[in-house]
Each structure stands twice: as structure tokens, then as C-alpha cells.
Design a protein around this motif. Structure first.
Motif, PDB file in Angstrom:
ATOM      1  N   VAL A   1       0.849  -1.192   0.000  1.00  0.00           N
ATOM      2  CA  VAL A   1       0.000   0.000   0.000  1.00  0.00           C
ATOM      3  C   VAL A   1       0.889   1.248   0.000  1.00  0.00           C
ATOM      4  O   VAL A   1       1.759   1.383   0.874  1.00  0.00           O
ATOM      5  CB  VAL A   1      -0.932   0.014   1.232  1.00  0.00           C
TER       6      VAL A   1
ATOM      7  N   GLU B   1      -1.621   6.302   1.020  1.00  0.00           N
ATOM      8  CA  GLU B   1      -2.914   5.615   1.156  1.00  0.00           C
ATOM      9  C   GLU B   1      -3.031   4.836   2.460  1.00  0.00           C
ATOM     10  O   GLU B   1      -4.102   4.286   2.749  1.00  0.00           O
ATOM     11  CB  GLU B   1      -3.116   4.669  -0.036  1.00  0.00           C
TER      12      GLU B   1
ATOM     13  N   LEU C   1      -6.809   4.188   4.262  1.00  0.00           N
ATOM     14  CA  LEU C   1      -7.277   2.800   4.283  1.00  0.00           C
ATOM     15  C   LEU C   1      -7.490   2.320   5.706  1.00  0.00           C
ATOM     16  O   LEU C   1      -8.533   1.726   6.035  1.00  0.00           O
ATOM     17  CB  LEU C   1      -6.264   1.905   3.566  1.00  0.00           C
TER      18      LEU C   1
END
Length: 318
Positions: free
Chosen positions: A83, A87, A91
Motif C-alpha cells: 500500500v 494511502e 485505508l
């Protein structure tokens, strides 16, 4: 993206996400050990599942007592290495928000706090700062926008056991109502942030009852260890609750009544708590926490032989 609690069949997929970093001491081994004790549970372990059948993209692990219906605190938050950095927080925030909604639907009044166990000098360590930053941002987006730091202290036998000075006498007291009254009285002008916040929310009387119930019913320490502190003339000045958590003996609670503060009584009560824990548990160590803003309590720990090299960052709903 599906945000959901785990099932037994998910274990092999999410366990590799639990890697030790500067903002988390959790390991795969500690996770499985605490599952076996009922402190971590599949329904309190949530993942972000993209439906690909591969490893989940994020993982959140909440802790609770073996007999508790709701989790008490978020213990670990992890995001898969794939990831992108930008982000990670968004998330993780969506994962936390989904779990918080489920806990609220099951009856939780507030979202569980998030506890990060950190080195005492974590702000001077770039790796620690970076590891905390995205987690704190995720927690903020999920409603845990307030924070405090608590110093973690430890006493070990090498520090020596404090001898009683005779300045106070300590009595066991079986009547819970006595401790409800004492908790109520020490909540006035308390320097404990979370106690003050909760008392503002529910009232000092209810908070006092909740505190007694928590230490009596949730902490695994023995109720018979609790002591009321009096002067040689019989005047009550405070109280001490030696206790245990699920790992080791702890200084559960120490209170000095407002009219008796500033006379060194905290040292005397802390010494008695330590002596009781040594006599009852023969500990390798005794742990205690206090807010970084509670400088009188921190000084008492130092004088009695407790030392600190770590802290706990607590993120909670404001």
C-alpha cells in the motif's frame, strides 16, 4: 473493498502482516498466545479484504479481557507493504470506522481507545515518528482525535523494597462503598486525564462506581489487597489498589484526598502497594503508568524506586 472481522480460515493470510515496528510490539506469536487466552478474538480482529484472495491490505487487532463482551482497546494496526504511503492512513481509517460502527451496534458507548507502546524518547527517533504518524492520522479520521501520553514505570527487586516509615497505617476494607466514596473524593482536581474526561461525561458519582467495579470485576488482582491509608490518629488520607493485569502485577490505583496532598503521602501509599504485591505475587517486576502531565505522581514513582524508559500514547474520542 470489504472491511470485516476475521474467521479462523483467515489466520494464515493476515498473520504475516503482524510485523514488529517502532509503534507496535505485537508479533505473530503474541497474537496467537493472546487468542488462546481469549484476549484477542476473531470478531475483534478486522481486515481490509480486496476480494483478490491474497493477503488482506490492512489489519486491526483489538484487545479485551477474557470475560468481556466488548473490546477494551485497539492494540495493533498494520497495513500491507504494497500500500503506498499516502494511502496507508485513509485505508486504515476506513477499517477502524467500520469496526467502530459494529461495536456501537453491539452496544459500545464510545469507540475503544488506541494504545501505542513506544520508547520513552520516541519523538527523537525518526522511525518511531513515522510509524506513529500514519496510525495517529488514521485514528483521527476514525474519530479518535484526542491524545495523551502516559509514562510507563517498572519496579524490580533490584531497586530494593521500600520500608514502611510509620507515617501512615494501612487497613483492608471489605466495604466497596468506602472505596466508592474515596474515588469520588479524589476525582476532584485529579491530574488523570481519562478519569477526569469520563467523570465529565457521566458524573463523578457514576465514575467512582465504575472505577470500583472495573478494578474489582475486570482486573485479575485480588480484592483483598486493597488498602485505606490513615494517619496514626485515624484520619483517612487516601487509598491504594495493588492489582494485576493479564501480564504482571501493577499499581492499579493510588489516590490521595485533595486536602492531604503535598505531604509525601503518595510515596507512603506507593510503598505499601509495592510491599503487598511483593508479598502476594513474588514478582519479577511491577508496572505502573501515569500521565506525563502528572508530575507529582511521576516524582513519587522515582523516589520509591520505579524507573521509566517507555511510554504509552493513548488516542481516544474527544
Amino acid at each position: 473493498m470489504l472491511f470485516r472481522p476475521t474467521a479462523a480460515s483467515d489466520l494464515d493470510q493476515f498473520l504475516p502482516l503482524i510485523v514488529t515496528d517502532p509503534a507496535s510490539a505485537m508479533t505473530a506469536d503474541t497474537y496467537t498466545a493472546r487468542v488462546s487466552r481469549g484476549e484477542y478474538r476473531p470478531e475483534w480482529t478486522w481486515i481490509a479484504d480486496d476480494g483478490s484472495g491474497r493477503a488482506p491490505l490492512a489489519l486491526a487487532v483489538w484487545w479485551g479481557g477474557p470475560d468481556e463482551a466488548q473490546p477494551g482497546a485497539l492494540d495493533g494496526l498494520f497495513v500491507h507493504a504494497s500500500v503506498p504511503d499516502a494511502e496507508r492512513a485513509p485505508l486504515a481509517a476506513r477499517l477502524l470506522a467500520a469496526a467502530h460502527a459494529a461495536y456501537a451496534g453491539a452496544g459500545a458507548d464510545v469507540a475503544p481507545e488506541y494504545h501505542l507502546f513506544l520508547p520513552g524518547d520516541w519523538r527523537a527517533r525518526p522511525d518511531s515518528v513515522a510509524a506513529v504518524a500514519w496510525r495517529q492520522e488514521a485514528a483521527r479520521r476514525a474519530g479518535l482525535g484526542a491524545s495523551l501520553e502516559r509514562l510507563r514505570y517498572e519496579w524490580t527487586p533490584g531497586a530494593g523494597l521500600p520500608e514502611p516509615s510509620g507515617a501512615l497505617a494501612f487497613d483492608a476494607e471489605p466495604d466497596d462503598e468506602v472505596f466508592v466514596d474515596l474515588f469520588h473524593r479524589v476525582l476532584r482536581d485529579t491530574l488523570d486525564t481519562l478519569s477526569r474526561k469520563e467523570a465529565d461525561r457521566v458524573g463523578t458519582g457514576q465514575q467512582a462506581r465504575d472505577d470500583v467495579a472495573f478494578y474489582r470485576d475486570t482486573m485479575p488482582g485480588d480484592r483483598s489487597w486493597w488498602r485505606v491509608a490513615r494517619t496514626p490518629g485515624g484520619e483517612v488520607v487516601g487509598f491504594g489498589l495493588p492489582s494485576r493485569n493479564h501480564t504482571c502485577p501493577v499499581v492499579g490505583y493510588l489516590g490521595v484526598l485533595p486536602e492531604h496532598r503535598g505531604r509525601g503521602y503518595a510515596d507512603e501509599i506507593l510503598g505499601e502497594i509495592t510491599r503487598i504485591l511483593v508479598a502476594e505475587t513474588a514478582p519479577e517486576l511491577v508496572r505502573a503508568d501515569t500521565d506525563t502531565t502528572n508530575t507529582p505522581m511521576a516524582a513519587a514513582f522515582e523516589r520509591v524506586g520505579y524507573r521509566s524508559d517507555s511510554c504509552r500514547l493513548v488516542l481516544f474520542a474527544s
